[in-house]
Design a protein around this motif. Structure first.
Motif, PDB file in Angstrom:
ATOM      1  N   ASN A  65       0.799  -1.236   0.000  1.00  0.00           N
ATOM      2  CA  ASN A  65       0.000   0.000   0.000  1.00  0.00           C
ATOM      3  C   ASN A  65       0.825   1.277   0.000  1.00  0.00           C
ATOM      4  O   ASN A  65       0.274   2.371   0.122  1.00  0.00           O
ATOM      5  CB  ASN A  65      -0.942   0.004   1.218  1.00  0.00           C
ATOM      6  CG  ASN A  65      -0.196   0.012   2.543  1.00  0.00           C
ATOM      7  OD1 ASN A  65       0.922  -0.487   2.622  1.00  0.00           O
ATOM      8  ND2 ASN A  65      -0.805   0.537   3.579  1.00  0.00           N
ATOM      9  N   TYR A 100      -2.569  -4.195   5.527  1.00  0.00           N
ATOM     10  CA  TYR A 100      -3.527  -3.091   5.541  1.00  0.00           C
ATOM     11  C   TYR A 100      -4.354  -3.121   4.264  1.00  0.00           C
ATOM     12  O   TYR A 100      -4.006  -3.793   3.294  1.00  0.00           O
ATOM     13  CB  TYR A 100      -2.795  -1.751   5.687  1.00  0.00           C
ATOM     14  CG  TYR A 100      -2.219  -1.539   7.069  1.00  0.00           C
ATOM     15  CD1 TYR A 100      -2.982  -0.964   8.079  1.00  0.00           C
ATOM     16  CD2 TYR A 100      -0.919  -1.934   7.361  1.00  0.00           C
ATOM     17  CE1 TYR A 100      -2.459  -0.782   9.352  1.00  0.00           C
ATOM     18  CE2 TYR A 100      -0.378  -1.764   8.630  1.00  0.00           C
ATOM     19  CZ  TYR A 100      -1.159  -1.182   9.622  1.00  0.00           C
ATOM     20  OH  TYR A 100      -0.640  -1.018  10.886  1.00  0.00           O
ATOM     21  N   ARG A 101      -5.462  -2.366   4.263  1.00  0.00           N
ATOM     22  CA  ARG A 101      -6.401  -2.419   3.137  1.00  0.00           C
ATOM     23  C   ARG A 101      -5.715  -2.048   1.835  1.00  0.00           C
ATOM     24  O   ARG A 101      -5.079  -1.006   1.723  1.00  0.00           O
ATOM     25  CB  ARG A 101      -7.587  -1.486   3.384  1.00  0.00           C
ATOM     26  CG  ARG A 101      -8.532  -1.346   2.180  1.00  0.00           C
ATOM     27  CD  ARG A 101      -9.891  -0.842   2.575  1.00  0.00           C
ATOM     28  NE  ARG A 101     -10.645  -1.853   3.300  1.00  0.00           N
ATOM     29  CZ  ARG A 101     -11.338  -2.845   2.726  1.00  0.00           C
ATOM     30  NH1 ARG A 101     -11.365  -2.946   1.423  1.00  0.00           N
ATOM     31  NH2 ARG A 101     -11.993  -3.703   3.461  1.00  0.00           N
ATOM     32  N   GLU A 104     -10.802  -3.466  -2.558  1.00  0.00           N
ATOM     33  CA  GLU A 104     -12.160  -3.559  -2.020  1.00  0.00           C
ATOM     34  C   GLU A 104     -12.579  -5.019  -1.814  1.00  0.00           C
ATOM     35  O   GLU A 104     -12.025  -5.939  -2.427  1.00  0.00           O
ATOM     36  CB  GLU A 104     -13.149  -2.875  -2.976  1.00  0.00           C
ATOM     37  CG  GLU A 104     -12.946  -1.369  -3.089  1.00  0.00           C
ATOM     38  CD  GLU A 104     -13.052  -0.680  -1.747  1.00  0.00           C
ATOM     39  OE1 GLU A 104     -13.998  -0.972  -0.989  1.00  0.00           O
ATOM     40  OE2 GLU A 104     -12.179   0.155  -1.443  1.00  0.00           O
ATOM     41  N   ASP A 109      -7.594  -7.137   2.855  1.00  0.00           N
ATOM     42  CA  ASP A 109      -7.157  -6.510   4.096  1.00  0.00           C
ATOM     43  C   ASP A 109      -6.760  -7.592   5.096  1.00  0.00           C
ATOM     44  O   ASP A 109      -7.063  -8.770   4.922  1.00  0.00           O
ATOM     45  CB  ASP A 109      -8.280  -5.642   4.664  1.00  0.00           C
ATOM     46  CG  ASP A 109      -7.783  -4.567   5.628  1.00  0.00           C
ATOM     47  OD1 ASP A 109      -6.587  -4.581   5.976  1.00  0.00           O
ATOM     48  OD2 ASP A 109      -8.591  -3.702   6.023  1.00  0.00           O
ATOM     49  N   TRP A 110      -6.039  -7.197   6.149  1.00  0.00           N
ATOM     50  CA  TRP A 110      -5.654  -8.043   7.265  1.00  0.00           C
ATOM     51  C   TRP A 110      -4.645  -9.126   6.873  1.00  0.00           C
ATOM     52  O   TRP A 110      -3.683  -8.812   6.211  1.00  0.00           O
ATOM     53  CB  TRP A 110      -6.874  -8.607   7.990  1.00  0.00           C
ATOM     54  CG  TRP A 110      -7.673  -7.533   8.673  1.00  0.00           C
ATOM     55  CD1 TRP A 110      -8.879  -7.018   8.258  1.00  0.00           C
ATOM     56  CD2 TRP A 110      -7.324  -6.792   9.849  1.00  0.00           C
ATOM     57  NE1 TRP A 110      -9.297  -6.013   9.096  1.00  0.00           N
ATOM     58  CE2 TRP A 110      -8.372  -5.846  10.098  1.00  0.00           C
ATOM     59  CE3 TRP A 110      -6.237  -6.821  10.722  1.00  0.00           C
ATOM     60  CZ2 TRP A 110      -8.344  -4.975  11.185  1.00  0.00           C
ATOM     61  CZ3 TRP A 110      -6.206  -5.950  11.807  1.00  0.00           C
ATOM     62  CH2 TRP A 110      -7.255  -5.042  12.026  1.00  0.00           C
ATOM     63  N   TYR A 115      -5.458 -13.293   1.266  1.00  0.00           N
ATOM     64  CA  TYR A 115      -4.927 -11.946   1.064  1.00  0.00           C
ATOM     65  C   TYR A 115      -3.408 -11.942   0.962  1.00  0.00           C
ATOM     66  O   TYR A 115      -2.833 -11.301   0.077  1.00  0.00           O
ATOM     67  CB  TYR A 115      -5.388 -11.038   2.210  1.00  0.00           C
ATOM     68  CG  TYR A 115      -4.803  -9.636   2.187  1.00  0.00           C
ATOM     69  CD1 TYR A 115      -4.895  -8.836   1.059  1.00  0.00           C
ATOM     70  CD2 TYR A 115      -4.173  -9.119   3.306  1.00  0.00           C
ATOM     71  CE1 TYR A 115      -4.375  -7.548   1.037  1.00  0.00           C
ATOM     72  CE2 TYR A 115      -3.649  -7.836   3.309  1.00  0.00           C
ATOM     73  CZ  TYR A 115      -3.750  -7.049   2.174  1.00  0.00           C
ATOM     74  OH  TYR A 115      -3.230  -5.784   2.161  1.00  0.00           O
TER      75      TYR A 115
END
Length: 328
Positions: A65, A100-101, A104, A109-110, A115
């Protein structure tokens, strides 16, 4: 003109062993959190990266990010790998993170396996790399079993997408548990990346002992307390400072009269040591079992100044007592 690295770059840096591993990290590493994204000058970022490598900084720290916008710092670094750094890839440690995000929906996230794995695939594509040297879980995830997150890191190493794994901002207890899981899986926990500075000493309350016991290295982010431990705030809050602007940086309330007074007293010690305040702050972070101090920069001169911290890393007992007294 093609970039040619300084042939004396390895004479200018100190390299420390990372825990019990065979990996050496430079005492000063460069983070690309801000000032290297799509909203920033590519040429300025390029100049900073070149100067860092010329000074012996071999470790470049990113995350999915980083930008802004998110992902653009990795894209910028990918351009550097293609145009300037390709001949030097095997001389570099490139790290990235997820936690982190980033996109969408419920999978962006997480720290679920979904992810973590998908994010690294995207990071590798943005940077044009086959693998990263270190891949981190960027923050603990209260919604996902720790075994799943650590299992994802283990899988990533076994698939050849990362050489080593790390965690960031995990508590001492969480770090001990994560290390135990990774040990059972056969992928050691290489490194922890905590926020650590003169104004944020939380790792001294147990985390450092856990890292030493488990043979895990550490790299401190925020060693200059988001700029508070620089000469910029010696007279209060300047109009062009981070604290004068809203956002994710240093907040105005952190630059209290008490904090400014402490900074002024610390600066007096630094002057006696013939160092700038940020140079002393970096040396102080490195005084213990910290493998590397992770700096940020917005211009080449900041990198040059920060590396000079390595010219004086020794503290006397009296200096350390005086610093503790000020900080208390």
């Amino acid at each position: 003109m093609p970039y040619l690295a300084d042939d004396k770059r390895y004479e200018k840096m100190i390299y420390n062993r990372t825990g019990n591993s065979g990996l050496l990290l430079p005492a000063i590493s460069l983070g690309l959190w801000h000032n290297f994204g799509g909203a920033d000058s590519f040429e300025n970022g390029r100049a900073m990266l070149q100067k860092a490598f010329d000074l012996g900084i071999t470790h470049f720290d990113l995350a999915n990010n980083y930008g802004p916008p998110p992902g653009s710092a990795e894209e910028m670094f990918g351009k550097m790998m293609k145009t300037d750094f390709k001949p030097y890839r095997d001389e570099m440690i490139v790290s990235s993170k997820a936690g982190y995000r980033m996109w969408e929906g419920p999978y962006g996230d997480w720290a679920s396996k979904k992810y973590m794995v998908a994010s690294l695939d995207q990071s590798l594509q943005r940077m044009g790399l086959d693998y990263v040297d270190i891949y981190y879980s960027h923050r603990p995830d209260p919604h996902t079993p720790l075994e799943e997150t650590m299992g994802a890191l283990d899988q990533i190493v076994r698939e050849g997408k990362a050489l080593y794994v790390g965690i960031s901002s995990y508590s001492a207890e969480e770090t001990a548990d994560a290390s135990a899981i990774l040990h059972r899986l056969g992928t050691p926990l290489l490194i922890h990346q905590p926020n650590y500075s003169m104004f944020n000493r939380w790792i001294e309350n147990g985390l450092q002992e856990v890292l030493e016991k488990n043979g895990t290295g550490s790299i401190a982010f925020g060693p200059l307390a988001q700029g508070l431990l620089t000469n910029k705030y010696l007279g209060g809050i300047p109009a062009d400072s981070r604290a004068a602007r809203s956002g994710t940086f240093l907040q105005e309330e952190q630059v209290s009269a008490s904090a400014v007074e402490k900074v002024q007293k610390l600066n007096e010690i630094a002057e006696k040591r013939e160092q700038s305040l940020p140079q002393m702050a970096l040396a102080w972070v490195l005084r213990g079992n910290v493998t590397s101090a992770l700096i940020g920069a917005s211009r080449v001169s900041q990198i040059e100044e920060n590396v000079k911290a390595l010219n004086n890393l020794e503290f006397s007992e009296d200096e350390l007592k005086e610093i503790d007294t000020i900080l208390q």
